[in-house]
Motif scaffolding. Structure first.
Motif, PDB file in Angstrom:
ATOM      1  N   VAL A 115      15.159  18.494  10.891  1.00 28.10           N
ATOM      2  CA  VAL A 115      14.130  18.094   9.924  1.00 28.10           C
ATOM      3  C   VAL A 115      14.253  16.611   9.604  1.00 28.10           C
ATOM      4  CG1 VAL A 115      13.346  18.384   7.533  1.00 28.10           C
ATOM      5  CG2 VAL A 115      13.868  20.391   8.926  1.00 28.10           C
ATOM      6  N   TRP A 116      15.477  16.150   9.401  1.00 29.31           N
ATOM      7  CA  TRP A 116      15.699  14.717   9.149  1.00 29.31           C
ATOM      8  C   TRP A 116      15.198  13.881  10.327  1.00 29.31           C
ATOM      9  CZ3 TRP A 116      20.561  12.042  10.986  1.00 29.31           C
ATOM     10  CH2 TRP A 116      20.525  10.676  10.658  1.00 29.31           C
ATOM     11  N   GLY A 117      15.495  14.333  11.559  1.00 33.45           N
ATOM     12  CA  GLY A 117      15.035  13.599  12.734  1.00 33.45           C
ATOM     13  C   GLY A 117      13.523  13.517  12.802  1.00 33.45           C
ATOM     14  N   ILE A 118      12.848  14.595  12.442  1.00 31.77           N
ATOM     15  CA  ILE A 118      11.383  14.606  12.435  1.00 31.77           C
ATOM     16  C   ILE A 118      10.848  13.601  11.416  1.00 31.77           C
ATOM     17  CG2 ILE A 118       9.372  16.000  11.787  1.00 31.77           C
ATOM     18  CD1 ILE A 118      10.860  18.418  12.966  1.00 31.77           C
TER      19      ILE A 118
ATOM     20  N   LEU B 279      19.001  16.894  23.721  1.00 30.54           N
ATOM     21  CA  LEU B 279      17.592  16.648  23.407  1.00 30.54           C
ATOM     22  C   LEU B 279      17.460  15.705  22.211  1.00 30.54           C
ATOM     23  CD1 LEU B 279      16.069  20.210  23.870  1.00 30.54           C
ATOM     24  CD2 LEU B 279      15.599  18.204  25.279  1.00 30.54           C
ATOM     25  N   MET B 280      18.254  15.962  21.165  1.00 31.26           N
ATOM     26  CA  MET B 280      18.232  15.081  19.996  1.00 31.26           C
ATOM     27  C   MET B 280      18.742  13.692  20.358  1.00 31.26           C
ATOM     28  SD  MET B 280      16.840  16.547  17.449  1.00 31.26           S
ATOM     29  CE  MET B 280      17.340  15.441  16.114  1.00 31.26           C
ATOM     30  N   CYS B 281      19.704  13.634  21.283  1.00 29.59           N
ATOM     31  CA  CYS B 281      20.207  12.337  21.748  1.00 29.59           C
ATOM     32  C   CYS B 281      19.093  11.553  22.439  1.00 29.59           C
ATOM     33  CB  CYS B 281      21.374  12.564  22.709  1.00 29.59           C
ATOM     34  SG  CYS B 281      22.243  11.056  23.192  1.00 29.59           S
ATOM     35  N   TYR B 282      18.305  12.245  23.252  1.00 30.54           N
ATOM     36  CA  TYR B 282      17.184  11.580  23.916  1.00 30.54           C
ATOM     37  C   TYR B 282      16.159  11.107  22.895  1.00 30.54           C
ATOM     38  CZ  TYR B 282      13.167  10.756  26.912  1.00 30.54           C
ATOM     39  OH  TYR B 282      12.090  10.173  27.542  1.00 30.54           O
ATOM     40  N   ALA B 283      15.849  11.967  21.925  1.00 28.27           N
ATOM     41  CA  ALA B 283      14.869  11.600  20.899  1.00 28.27           C
ATOM     42  C   ALA B 283      15.327  10.378  20.114  1.00 28.27           C
ATOM     43  CB  ALA B 283      14.640  12.776  19.956  1.00 28.27           C
ATOM     44  N   THR B 284      16.627  10.263  19.878  1.00 23.40           N
ATOM     45  CA  THR B 284      17.164   9.166  19.059  1.00 23.40           C
ATOM     46  C   THR B 284      17.264   7.864  19.834  1.00 23.40           C
ATOM     47  OG1 THR B 284      18.451  10.757  17.757  1.00 23.40           O
ATOM     48  CG2 THR B 284      19.127   8.443  17.645  1.00 23.40           C
ATOM     49  N   PHE B 285      17.777   7.929  21.056  1.00 17.22           N
ATOM     50  CA  PHE B 285      18.060   6.710  21.804  1.00 17.22           C
ATOM     51  C   PHE B 285      16.876   6.209  22.626  1.00 17.22           C
ATOM     52  CE2 PHE B 285      22.334   8.023  20.814  1.00 17.22           C
ATOM     53  CZ  PHE B 285      23.038   6.842  20.687  1.00 17.22           C
ATOM     54  N   SER B 286      15.855   7.039  22.852  1.00 22.66           N
ATOM     55  CA  SER B 286      14.732   6.606  23.671  1.00 22.66           C
ATOM     56  C   SER B 286      13.592   6.028  22.845  1.00 22.66           C
ATOM     57  CB  SER B 286      14.195   7.795  24.492  1.00 22.66           C
ATOM     58  OG  SER B 286      13.623   8.785  23.641  1.00 22.66           O
ATOM     59  N   TYR B 287      13.684   6.153  21.509  1.00 22.79           N
ATOM     60  CA  TYR B 287      12.558   5.694  20.691  1.00 22.79           C
ATOM     61  C   TYR B 287      12.314   4.195  20.873  1.00 22.79           C
ATOM     62  CZ  TYR B 287       9.613   4.399  16.836  1.00 22.79           C
ATOM     63  OH  TYR B 287       8.579   3.869  16.096  1.00 22.79           O
ATOM     64  N   ASN B 288      11.042   3.859  21.085  1.00 19.35           N
ATOM     65  CA  ASN B 288      10.591   2.478  21.175  1.00 19.35           C
ATOM     66  C   ASN B 288      11.225   1.726  22.340  1.00 19.35           C
ATOM     67  OD1 ASN B 288       8.751   0.665  20.136  1.00 19.35           O
ATOM     68  ND2 ASN B 288      10.245  -0.366  18.825  1.00 19.35           N
ATOM     69  N   LYS B 289      11.661   2.459  23.359  1.00 20.34           N
ATOM     70  CA  LYS B 289      12.239   1.843  24.544  1.00 20.34           C
ATOM     71  C   LYS B 289      11.234   1.898  25.695  1.00 20.34           C
ATOM     72  CE  LYS B 289      16.246   1.140  22.580  1.00 20.34           C
ATOM     73  NZ  LYS B 289      16.752  -0.220  22.277  1.00 20.34           N
TER      74      LYS B 289
ATOM     75  N   ILE C 194       9.342  25.730  14.826  1.00 23.56           N
ATOM     76  CA  ILE C 194       8.311  25.689  15.864  1.00 23.56           C
ATOM     77  C   ILE C 194       6.918  25.725  15.232  1.00 23.56           C
ATOM     78  CG2 ILE C 194       7.286  27.011  17.751  1.00 23.56           C
ATOM     79  CD1 ILE C 194      10.182  27.878  18.468  1.00 23.56           C
ATOM     80  N   ALA C 195       6.722  26.613  14.262  1.00 26.14           N
ATOM     81  CA  ALA C 195       5.426  26.706  13.579  1.00 26.14           C
ATOM     82  C   ALA C 195       5.110  25.406  12.856  1.00 26.14           C
ATOM     83  CB  ALA C 195       5.443  27.871  12.595  1.00 26.14           C
ATOM     84  N   SER C 196       6.123  24.785  12.243  1.00 24.83           N
ATOM     85  CA  SER C 196       5.903  23.522  11.537  1.00 24.83           C
ATOM     86  C   SER C 196       5.505  22.411  12.502  1.00 24.83           C
ATOM     87  CB  SER C 196       7.173  23.130  10.772  1.00 24.83           C
ATOM     88  OG  SER C 196       7.018  21.871  10.144  1.00 24.83           O
ATOM     89  N   CYS C 197       6.150  22.362  13.676  1.00 25.32           N
ATOM     90  CA  CYS C 197       5.814  21.335  14.671  1.00 25.32           C
ATOM     91  C   CYS C 197       4.363  21.467  15.128  1.00 25.32           C
ATOM     92  CB  CYS C 197       6.756  21.445  15.869  1.00 25.32           C
ATOM     93  SG  CYS C 197       8.422  20.813  15.581  1.00 25.32           S
ATOM     94  N   ILE C 198       3.927  22.695  15.348  1.00 23.45           N
ATOM     95  CA  ILE C 198       2.554  22.922  15.812  1.00 23.45           C
ATOM     96  C   ILE C 198       1.555  22.613  14.698  1.00 23.45           C
ATOM     97  CG2 ILE C 198       0.939  24.683  16.620  1.00 23.45           C
ATOM     98  CD1 ILE C 198       3.359  26.049  17.967  1.00 23.45           C
ATOM     99  N   ARG C 199       1.864  23.082  13.479  1.00 25.27           N
ATOM    100  CA  ARG C 199       0.934  22.929  12.358  1.00 25.27           C
ATOM    101  C   ARG C 199       0.812  21.474  11.912  1.00 25.27           C
ATOM    102  NH1 ARG C 199       3.745  25.366   8.826  1.00 25.27           N
ATOM    103  NH2 ARG C 199       3.197  27.437   9.584  1.00 25.27           N
ATOM    104  N   ASN C 200       1.913  20.738  11.955  1.00 28.73           N
ATOM    105  CA  ASN C 200       1.932  19.388  11.386  1.00 28.73           C
ATOM    106  C   ASN C 200       1.954  18.272  12.425  1.00 28.73           C
ATOM    107  OD1 ASN C 200       2.262  19.993   8.382  1.00 28.73           O
ATOM    108  ND2 ASN C 200       3.955  21.180   9.247  1.00 28.73           N
ATOM    109  N   ASP C 201       1.785  18.643  13.693  1.00 24.21           N
ATOM    110  CA  ASP C 201       1.662  17.653  14.765  1.00 24.21           C
ATOM    111  C   ASP C 201       2.892  16.739  14.844  1.00 24.21           C
ATOM    112  OD1 ASP C 201       0.369  16.491  16.919  1.00 24.21           O
ATOM    113  OD2 ASP C 201      -0.609  14.957  15.683  1.00 24.21           O
ATOM    114  N   HIS C 202       4.079  17.354  14.823  1.00 27.14           N
ATOM    115  CA  HIS C 202       5.297  16.575  15.018  1.00 27.14           C
ATOM    116  C   HIS C 202       5.463  16.243  16.498  1.00 27.14           C
ATOM    117  CE1 HIS C 202       6.048  17.396  10.917  1.00 27.14           C
ATOM    118  NE2 HIS C 202       6.563  18.591  11.058  1.00 27.14           N
ATOM    119  N   ASP C 203       6.283  15.246  16.798  1.00 28.73           N
ATOM    120  CA  ASP C 203       6.488  14.842  18.185  1.00 28.73           C
ATOM    121  C   ASP C 203       6.984  16.017  19.025  1.00 28.73           C
ATOM    122  OD1 ASP C 203       5.742  12.388  17.358  1.00 28.73           O
ATOM    123  OD2 ASP C 203       7.574  11.340  17.920  1.00 28.73           O
TER     124      ASP C 203
END
Length: 351
Positions: A301-304, A132-142, A64-73
């Motif tokens: 982490v890989w997904g990010i 949630l990871m399924c949504y992140a994977t299959f919704s990209y660029n759709k 969570i701290a990494s997502c906030i600090r590094n502006d991950h999706d």
């Protein structure tokens, strides 16, 4: 194994106390594991299975701290929150081993037991986080319409699994549903990674741009394409290292848990023979918590990292993983063009 126990019998140890009653007694959960109940403290039914969830919670806060600090999706921030719920729910469930009791069955002395909310949180939050990871994977660029339909489908799927599992109360159904969802997301993400980053599998449009640069003798553009190929090759190599390490840890955890279920009576005997604290090392479900928690963290982490590459930010983010065995990886945003990129223990300047 018996000979090994004889060899280490000289180690100082504390005898196990008989399993007994505790603060949360009686144990009423629909599932119980191989760790004996209330042998160490009256405040935790399964002390090892409880405390090993602290790693889940630590890695969740780190993510969570990494997502906030590094502006991950934002989807990954939500995923880490779900990951935190998994660890928290499991912590309280293993500490109490409680479920709700309802009315007695007609004509029987048995009582129907409904899973406690913490038991459902422990088990079903794994499904929700994977969705949630399924949504992140299959919704990209759709398209937006596609993303909405996918979200509705995944919500309906999660609701169905929740309702059917609550009705069935069969852990095998939950485990199979989780394994199928995880395998689907993992294979899809691997396919996207290869087709997006592997130079030989890139789209025809990108290949044509490179061919045009070479035909027009555009030296600067050709050098840039060569640099990108080397960069993406390095990224792919490190991504596969990340995937391989995470999967190995994750599947090893499942293997240990399976052995824990099959050889439970022997493990209890061995633990009592060698005493505490050494017997803790034979708590298979605790190892499952640790190893699946770390493996799932690697997967997020890989997904990010993959998402940043898909967004064309290859040169803006690095995987920081200075030691494979002693440090968990994290994806960080570069602070400058000459910032060192640490990948798999080796530092190299980013071009």
């Amino acid at each position: 194994m018996v000979n090994l126990l004889d060899m280490i019998s000289w180690l100082p140890s504390i005898p196990y106390q008989p399993a007994g009653e505790g603060y949360w007694s009686p144990v009423t959960s629909t599932i119980n594991w191989c760790e004996e109940d209330y042998y160490a403290t009256i405040y935790s039914a399964e002390i090892v299975n409880t405390l090993t969830n602290l790693l889940f919670m630590y890695l969740a806060f780190k993510g969570i701290a990494s997502c906030i600090r590094n502006d991950h999706d934002r989807i990954f921030l939500v995923t880490y929150l779900g990951y935190l719920v998994v660890g928290t729910g499991s912590f309280w469930f293993h500490a109490t081993l409680k479920c709700k009791s309802s009315d007695k069955r007609h004509g029987s002395n048995e009582t129907d037991r409904a899973p406690d909310p913490w038991q459902l949180v422990d088990e079903l939050s794994m499904i929700y986080t994977t969705c949630l990871m399924c949504y992140a994977t299959f919704s990209y660029n759709k398209s937006k319409q596609y993303s909405i339909i996918l979200a509705v489908f995944l919500i309906a799927l999660a609701a169905f699994i929740t309702g059917y599992y609550h009705y069935l109360q069969d852990p095998t159904f939950h485990q199979n549903a989780y394994a199928l969802l995880t395998a689907t997301v993992l294979l899809r993400a691997m396919y996207i990674m290869e087709t997006s980053l592997r130079p030989s599998l890139r789209s025809a449009e990108k290949k044509q741009d490179r061919d045009d640069a070479e035909e027009t003798d555009d030296t600067k553009a050709t050098k840039e394409y060569n640099r990108q190929d080397r960069r993406d090759g390095d990224i792919l190599k490190n991504m596969w290292m990340l995937i391989g390490t995470g999967l190995t840890i994750f599947l090893s955890g499942f293997g240990i848990w399976a052995l824990d279920n099959v050889f439970c009576s022997k493990l209890i005997g061995w633990r009592r023979q060698i005493g505490l604290p050494w017997g803790i090392l034979l708590e298979g479900h605790g190892w499952w918590h640790i190893m699946t928690g770390v493996g799932a963290y690697y997967y997020i982490v890989w997904g990010i990292w993959l998402r940043h590459c898909l967004n064309g930010k290859h040169d803006e983010y690095d995987l920081v993983w200075p030691n494979i065995f002693l440090r968990v990886p994290v994806v960080v945003r570069r602070e400058g063009p000459n910032k060192a990129s640490y990948q798999n223990g080796s530092a190299k300047k980013s071009m």
